[in-house]
Write a protein that holds these residues in place. Sequence first.
Motif, mmCIF file in Angstrom:
data_model
loop_
_atom_site.group_PDB
_atom_site.id
_atom_site.type_symbol
_atom_site.label_atom_id
_atom_site.label_comp_id
_atom_site.label_asym_id
_atom_site.label_seq_id
_atom_site.Cartn_x
_atom_site.Cartn_y
_atom_site.Cartn_z
ATOM 1 N N ALA A 102 40.696 29.802 43.369
ATOM 2 C CA ALA A 102 39.993 30.263 42.303
ATOM 3 C C ALA A 102 39.884 31.748 42.520
ATOM 4 O O ALA A 102 39.747 32.544 41.762
ATOM 5 C CB ALA A 102 38.848 29.472 42.364
ATOM 6 N N VAL A 103 39.522 32.019 43.957
ATOM 7 C CA VAL A 103 39.370 33.598 43.993
ATOM 8 C C VAL A 103 40.609 34.361 43.715
ATOM 9 O O VAL A 103 40.491 35.478 43.159
ATOM 10 C CB VAL A 103 39.075 33.472 45.603
ATOM 11 N N GLU A 104 41.722 33.680 44.004
ATOM 12 C CA GLU A 104 43.193 34.546 43.487
ATOM 13 C C GLU A 104 43.161 34.880 42.185
ATOM 14 O O GLU A 104 43.485 35.665 41.710
ATOM 15 C CB GLU A 104 44.297 33.708 44.338
ATOM 16 N N ARG A 105 42.809 33.614 41.422
ATOM 17 C CA ARG A 105 42.786 33.924 39.843
ATOM 18 C C ARG A 105 41.914 34.907 39.418
ATOM 19 O O ARG A 105 42.329 35.628 38.630
ATOM 20 C CB ARG A 105 42.604 32.506 39.374
ATOM 21 N N LEU A 106 40.691 34.843 40.034
ATOM 22 C CA LEU A 106 39.600 35.754 39.249
ATOM 23 C C LEU A 106 39.995 37.080 39.865
ATOM 24 O O LEU A 106 39.857 38.031 39.088
ATOM 25 C CB LEU A 106 38.314 35.344 39.841
ATOM 26 N N SER A 107 40.512 37.519 41.075
ATOM 27 C CA SER A 107 40.961 38.650 41.481
ATOM 28 C C SER A 107 41.951 39.364 40.471
ATOM 29 O O SER A 107 41.896 40.563 40.656
ATOM 30 C CB SER A 107 41.311 38.400 42.999
ATOM 31 N N LYS A 108 42.808 38.657 40.061
ATOM 32 C CA LYS A 108 43.878 39.009 39.121
ATOM 33 C C LYS A 108 43.358 39.185 37.844
ATOM 34 O O LYS A 108 44.131 39.733 36.751
ATOM 35 C CB LYS A 108 44.946 38.031 39.179
ATOM 36 N N ASN A 109 42.096 38.622 37.445
ATOM 37 C CA ASN A 109 41.500 38.942 36.251
ATOM 38 C C ASN A 109 40.672 40.185 36.170
ATOM 39 O O ASN A 109 39.917 40.637 37.031
ATOM 40 C CB ASN A 109 40.717 37.838 35.606
ATOM 41 N N GLU A 110 41.136 41.182 34.960
ATOM 42 C CA GLU A 110 40.676 42.715 35.164
ATOM 43 C C GLU A 110 39.094 42.530 35.096
ATOM 44 O O GLU A 110 38.381 43.188 35.579
ATOM 45 C CB GLU A 110 41.116 43.123 33.988
ATOM 46 N N PHE A 111 38.509 41.728 33.872
ATOM 47 C CA PHE A 111 37.122 41.548 33.789
ATOM 48 C C PHE A 111 36.328 41.068 35.100
ATOM 49 O O PHE A 111 35.470 41.673 35.730
ATOM 50 C CB PHE A 111 36.724 40.659 32.893
ATOM 51 N N TYR A 112 36.863 39.998 35.902
ATOM 52 C CA TYR A 112 36.091 39.392 37.099
ATOM 53 C C TYR A 112 36.417 40.380 38.342
ATOM 54 O O TYR A 112 35.206 40.296 38.981
ATOM 55 C CB TYR A 112 36.520 37.894 37.173
ATOM 56 N N SER A 113 37.481 40.802 38.207
ATOM 57 C CA SER A 113 37.735 41.659 39.455
ATOM 58 C C SER A 113 36.768 42.911 39.378
ATOM 59 O O SER A 113 35.961 43.217 40.568
ATOM 60 C CB SER A 113 39.020 42.311 39.518
ATOM 61 N N THR A 114 36.620 43.391 38.396
ATOM 62 C CA THR A 114 35.614 44.795 37.997
ATOM 63 C C THR A 114 34.134 44.030 38.273
ATOM 64 O O THR A 114 33.391 44.780 38.920
ATOM 65 C CB THR A 114 35.866 45.441 36.746
ATOM 66 N N ALA A 115 33.758 43.124 37.762
ATOM 67 C CA ALA A 115 32.357 42.461 37.444
ATOM 68 C C ALA A 115 32.034 42.067 39.072
ATOM 69 O O ALA A 115 30.813 42.588 39.601
ATOM 70 C CB ALA A 115 32.446 41.172 36.605
ATOM 71 N N PHE A 116 32.858 41.617 39.851
ATOM 72 C CA PHE A 116 32.416 41.101 41.220
ATOM 73 C C PHE A 116 32.305 42.640 42.045
ATOM 74 O O PHE A 116 31.225 42.551 42.841
ATOM 75 C CB PHE A 116 33.443 40.292 41.861
ATOM 76 N N GLN A 117 33.172 43.488 41.892
ATOM 77 C CA GLN A 117 32.956 44.668 42.481
ATOM 78 C C GLN A 117 31.456 45.212 42.296
ATOM 79 O O GLN A 117 30.838 46.071 43.198
ATOM 80 C CB GLN A 117 34.068 45.635 42.304
ATOM 81 N N LYS A 118 31.136 45.521 40.999
ATOM 82 C CA LYS A 118 29.841 46.059 40.479
ATOM 83 C C LYS A 118 28.740 45.284 40.839
ATOM 84 O O LYS A 118 27.653 45.529 41.349
ATOM 85 C CB LYS A 118 29.906 46.238 39.094
ATOM 86 N N THR A 119 28.943 43.749 40.750
ATOM 87 C CA THR A 119 27.768 43.015 41.240
ATOM 88 C C THR A 119 27.542 42.619 42.849
ATOM 89 O O THR A 119 26.336 42.800 43.263
ATOM 90 C CB THR A 119 27.686 41.714 40.767
#
Length: 312
Positions: free
Chosen positions: A119-136
Amino acid sequence: MVLLSLVAFIFIVAFQPKTEGNEVLTKEQLGEKLFFDPILSKGMAISCASCHIPAFAFADTAAFSIGDKGTKLPRNSPSLTNLSGRTDFFWDGRAASLEEQILGPLSAHDEMDLPIQEAVERLSKNEFYSTAFQKTFKTEVNNKNVLSAIAAFERTLETTDTPYDRFLDGDEKAMTEAAIRGRILFIGKGNCATCHSGEDFTADRFKSIGLFNGKDFTDSGRYKITSDSSHLGVFKIPGLRNVAVTAPYMHNAMFKTLREVVEYYNTPDKFVKNSINRDLSLGSSLNLSDGEMNDIVAFLEALTDDRFKKNN
């Protein structure tokens, strides 16, 4: 069934947060997006909301939910409302926190089948979630913050806007006369409050109400986790807030209505023969009349938060 599915779909769409591309999401908002996103199932066929439908107090209207591969799951999906104060999760209590609970369906082969690292790998490759986790979280996607975000959202699902709560606050007309009588029966003759106590109507304990006999009813409950024979047929006592919109009932979904549930507690031997390890408090009939059982149901219906009433 088609109508229920349509209502659920409309509610899910309406419930999802609306966010702009540059907006920084709170941890709860990010968890909410993950909760509704099928990205967290291996085949992207289901989301958390598929089995925990918002319109029905985040429970499922089906007796047994369907997993990512179309597999029917073995137990009824319980409501996710009012869990922030709970100490054990799942019907058998195998998780001790919401974060740990999330790992269960996420990694289970017949459910979402997406172990946390995948799940982490999939979310990391997703532009929206990768950016969102960095911001949050000010860091990249990782095991801890994925679980933390979803659990944070689930902790917001607290509900207290009910006729019962308004009655306690002094509004004597908030509950019907039947519900008021039902409350007295719930506490007294019905002996319901022995197990369903406290603000959320759960003692946060485990009990066997007699739904295991090793023959017709074979789910041994907590025994599967502890291998302790005293836990045969023992299950977690669920909270009762919003229970009127979370049918069907029990881990095995054997009851379609609250009236059937109350009838069971009144005369359990009529439903399950030769129960093993049934709690002593259910050793004999409660001798409730039809009218008294109806009153208890009326009280249970008064525990429904207004937001769910309006959507049903």
